[in-house]
Design a protein around this motif. Sequence first.
Motif: not given
Length: 801
Positions: A496-503, A513-532
């Motif tokens: 939700e948070l990443l979708t808001e920023w990118r929008a 509308d992305e469905p919930a994952s069947a498995d937990p994502d675990g510990w992670r770093l995630t990077w999102v920008d407007a284009h990549t």
Amino acid sequence: MGKSWCEITAAWGKEGGTGRPHPAVCHLIDTAAVAEVLYPVLLGPRIRTELETSLGPLGDVRGWVSVLCGLHDLGKVSPVFQAQCAELAITRMGPKAKAAIDGAKAALRRKPRKDIEHGLITAAHLYQRLAKSGAAPETADAVACAVGGHHGWLPDKLSMKQTRSAVGHIGGSCWRRLRDAVMDKVTELWGLGDAGDAPWEEVRLGQVGALGLAGLASVSDWIASSPKHFEWCPELTDTDLPAYREKAQEKARNVVARLGWSPWRPSTTEFTTLFGTAPRRLQAAVEELVANRDRPGVLVIEAPTGEGKTKAGLLAATHMVRTLSLSGVYAALPTRATGKAFYDETTEMLARSGSPVRAVPVHGLALQQIRAEDTNDNVSTDLSEVEPTDVATDHGDGQVREELTTAAREWFTKKRGLLSPIGVGTVDQALFSVVRSRHTFVRLVGLSNKVLLVDEVHAFDTYTSRLLDRLMWWCGRLGIPVILMSATLPASRRRELLTEWRAGARVQPITNDEPASADPDGWRLTWVDAHTPETVVPLKPDQNRRRVKLVRLTDDDVADWVLDQIGTRASAMVVHSTRPRVQRTAAAVRKAVRARGLSTTVISIVGGAEDARRAGKEAEIRALLGPNSEYPRNVIVIGTSLLENLDVDVDVMVSDMCPVDLLLQRLGRLHRYERADRAISELKLGLIGVRNSHNLKRITFPGPSSIYLKQPLLATWMTLPDAEPLVLPDDIPNLVHAVYETAPETQASANYRRSLDLADYRGHVPCIPRCTDDDALRELTADPGSPYRTRRETGAPEDRT
């Protein structure tokens, strides 16, 4: 330049009951000089880029922006404003002004006053002048709306139209020519020529540029309204103005320097230099991920408590500030208590790297903290030196006048860090920027040239989370890079948070509308920008596994159980959901301590307590249970959820039932640090706040349910193991995923919960809209209310924490 019938310096702009007025044109020059200094400090790259593109045909963009900000009080050159000190005005302006000024007095005598506010006159005049000079209607409207809104609300089109026809208030053609002459004189002083001769027909000012212009005009006006730095010059004549402008520019540079509003320019991004230690695995991964990012985006750091997220976040922010040429950082924490620890870490980092820039706290006791810690003679802590004192003395409505003056002054005390290069405060201060209220645009502009870092992003209820969503959209819109940190963030919430920023960055509708994952994502770093595409880096925690035994207790068990566990050397923490439960448990524990003849220290603390007293208790708790505390430490701390984010270490914990992410956050205080002298080796968590726990149809959560929704409480209760201990940090992703992504107790009622919260949100916290370039900027302040509603008031008043 049009001819005027009196000297340009004749019209007064500030008087303040002194009888020694300050010419309106001089205050315009003062404000333009401040805006010129603040332009690269306050306005973010996205705003500056739009201004430079939009106003490029005019030539010197920074000069034009400065002058437009200065023109905010052009409306004071009008009969209705001058009539407030009629005799003074007539003496200065001559007999030709008398009839118009005397005619305008009637509006001032009415109860309530009916005079047109000078910001509206500014807007109306600018619109007419720019339109006459060839500007497109939407451009003339955007400039007029932004500059005329310096008192906090952006004027609507109907009010501007009505103002243009109110000749008795704004004056006839001779007064219009005088305003034109003042406007042309200021543009001439900045080397821009006649304002009417500029190629306005080629200008197309968009929403982001207009937002920046509005915010810069307001802040520059506040600073220029300090008579201690911009002394009044009643005897000035037109020929003195070039020299006055040079002095005003020097004063502007000095006062901004005294405020400490200079961009932070990190001399290094090398971890060891910044923090004095080698980077841990998480910190090295963050450094590698952000090192070459050359456009704004969102970094999400999901790692267990104790992995070094604070340093990792500050490291990432340092890289972003340097790479994107930003002015600094605003760190938003859930509570002031957590903000203090983050503030200390930030201050140490700045000192270690040799930076002259200081961190500024943003909360109710900020001024006292600044003064107590001041060691920098170059930065003013006597804020009366720069505090605006004459912002709205001319406003007809006494209550509004007081509100405007108070609001302006708060920016130099409680909210100073929103404008300073590095601020550390509560998340509420950032969320105020998306609540429809006066000066909302100032808050957004204050964030526009910074990295926004939000810690413990999981710790907000649905109501506050919706505000954070809107803030994320506007961060994307304004190109504000964001760092989000959490140990227990559900995957759906991250999306939700990443979708808001990118929008917001793409100025697109929200689609999630992305469905919930069947498995937990675990510990992670995630990077999102407007284009990549999204970049994900899996993490492996450094810390050892810890096994936590869950003990289900009743409220009546707590006092004796805790005392049995800690003996006379160890410590315990009891976290309740409501104030009455804290008070009852504290009374029971103190009674049990007396009955056993113990010397155990019992401290109770709740939210909503008087600021200074609560801050004192927080400091006492940190001293007794912080990382440097020593055994024996026979202490029991009993409080509300504000305890769950304190940087303290306890040997035993008891907690009311709460959603799993918050419960796991509280567990981060249990055996937080490795200690060779630990008095209790086994980790135990006592769970309370549940009735009829063996019958799911009748189960209730008497204290927690007045604060939290029942569905996640029930899902958490059912998901926690009965016989087996929790294994931390391994079990955290699985538990959060089970409660928020797959548990029927939360999923079955998700739509119902969202509809209730959305209705409550719409009814009580009017949020600024997601605006595109086709939307009017003035919607940000339409029907303004109080911004101070960023937390949902759940439960009875006596329960609120």
